[in-house]
Scaffold this active site. Sequence first.
Site, PDB file in Angstrom:
ATOM      1  CG  ASN A  46      53.027  33.781 112.030  1.00  0.00           C
ATOM      2  OD1 ASN A  46      52.133  34.384 112.597  1.00  0.00           O
ATOM      3  ND2 ASN A  46      52.822  33.063 110.945  1.00  0.00           N
ATOM      4  CB  ILE A  47      57.338  38.645 111.577  1.00  0.00           C
ATOM      5  CG1 ILE A  47      56.625  39.149 112.848  1.00  0.00           C
ATOM      6  CG2 ILE A  47      57.641  39.795 110.622  1.00  0.00           C
ATOM      7  CD1 ILE A  47      57.485  40.071 113.707  1.00  0.00           C
ATOM      8  CD  GLU A  48      54.431  33.601 106.680  1.00  0.00           C
ATOM      9  OE1 GLU A  48      54.001  33.984 105.573  1.00  0.00           O
ATOM     10  OE2 GLU A  48      54.021  32.580 107.266  1.00  0.00           O
ATOM     11  CB  CYS A  57      58.215  30.824 115.089  1.00  0.00           C
ATOM     12  SG  CYS A  57      58.451  29.558 113.852  1.00  0.00           S
ATOM     13  CD  GLU A  59      55.698  29.125 118.635  1.00  0.00           C
ATOM     14  OE1 GLU A  59      55.871  29.933 117.696  1.00  0.00           O
ATOM     15  OE2 GLU A  59      55.245  27.990 118.472  1.00  0.00           O
ATOM     16  CB  CYS A  90      58.728  24.816 114.439  1.00  0.00           C
ATOM     17  SG  CYS A  90      59.928  26.107 114.812  1.00  0.00           S
ATOM     18  CB  CYS A  93      59.885  27.466 118.534  1.00  0.00           C
ATOM     19  SG  CYS A  93      59.729  28.859 117.415  1.00  0.00           S
TER      20      CYS A  93
HETATM   21  N1  THU Z   1      54.894  29.221 112.868  1.00  0.00           N
HETATM   22  C1  THU Z   1      54.955  29.796 114.101  1.00  0.00           C
HETATM   23  O1  THU Z   1      54.911  31.026 114.225  1.00  0.00           O
HETATM   24  N2  THU Z   1      55.066  28.978 115.174  1.00  0.00           N
HETATM   25  C2  THU Z   1      55.058  27.625 115.117  1.00  0.00           C
HETATM   26  O2  THU Z   1      55.184  26.979 116.131  1.00  0.00           O
HETATM   27  C3  THU Z   1      54.904  26.949 113.840  1.00  0.00           C
HETATM   28  C4  THU Z   1      54.970  27.797 112.639  1.00  0.00           C
HETATM   29  C5  THU Z   1      54.745  30.097 111.701  1.00  0.00           C
HETATM   30  C6  THU Z   1      55.943  30.209 110.826  1.00  0.00           C
HETATM   31  C7  THU Z   1      55.318  30.563 109.506  1.00  0.00           C
HETATM   32  O3  THU Z   1      55.126  31.964 109.451  1.00  0.00           O
HETATM   33  C8  THU Z   1      53.964  29.905 109.537  1.00  0.00           C
HETATM   34  O4  THU Z   1      53.704  29.615 110.887  1.00  0.00           O
HETATM   35  C9  THU Z   1      53.859  28.639 108.714  1.00  0.00           C
HETATM   36  O5  THU Z   1      54.865  27.767 109.019  1.00  0.00           O
END
Ligand code: THU
Length: 129
Positions: A46-48, A57, A59, A90, A93
């Site tokens: 994940n890259i915020e 996300c 995935e 999520c 995804c």
């Molecule tokens: N996130 C994912 O990378 N994959 C998921 O299936 C659920 C959520 C990440 C997004 C965000 O950076 C962090 O988790 C919190 O939601």
Amino acid sequence: METNEYMQRLYLEAIKAMKNAIAPYSRFRVGTALLTTEHKIYTGCNIENPSLMLSECAEKVAILKAVSDGVKDIRAIMIVSDMEGYCYPCGSCRQIIYEFATDAGIFVTGKKGIRKYLIEELLPHAFKS
Ligand code: THU
């Protein structure tokens, strides 16, 4: 390689990818490794972004890396996170998985082991074009 060896390899690659997560806002790190039918592995984390809606996300990152590389068939997707419980993909995804990894085994991991799903279980009555 045997199926079990691939699973182990996917797990280790997903953990490695998780370490690259950029998650200063949620402090929740996720890693994904996927296997193509040609036995190639793609990973994502994940890259915020400070503009939170732009965050991606793990995935989605892994799947779009594979798709943009011309991959047509994804066999397995392994998802790991640094939280106690299971990290399920999520909703957004799930739609991406439905579109680009329709027949893949989806492996979610937690302290109690690995659970396997198919996308029709996680996203029943999916939207399709
Ligand atoms: N996130 C994912 O990378 N994959 C998921 O299936 C659920 C959520 C990440 C997004 C965000 O950076 C962090 O988790 C919190 O939601």
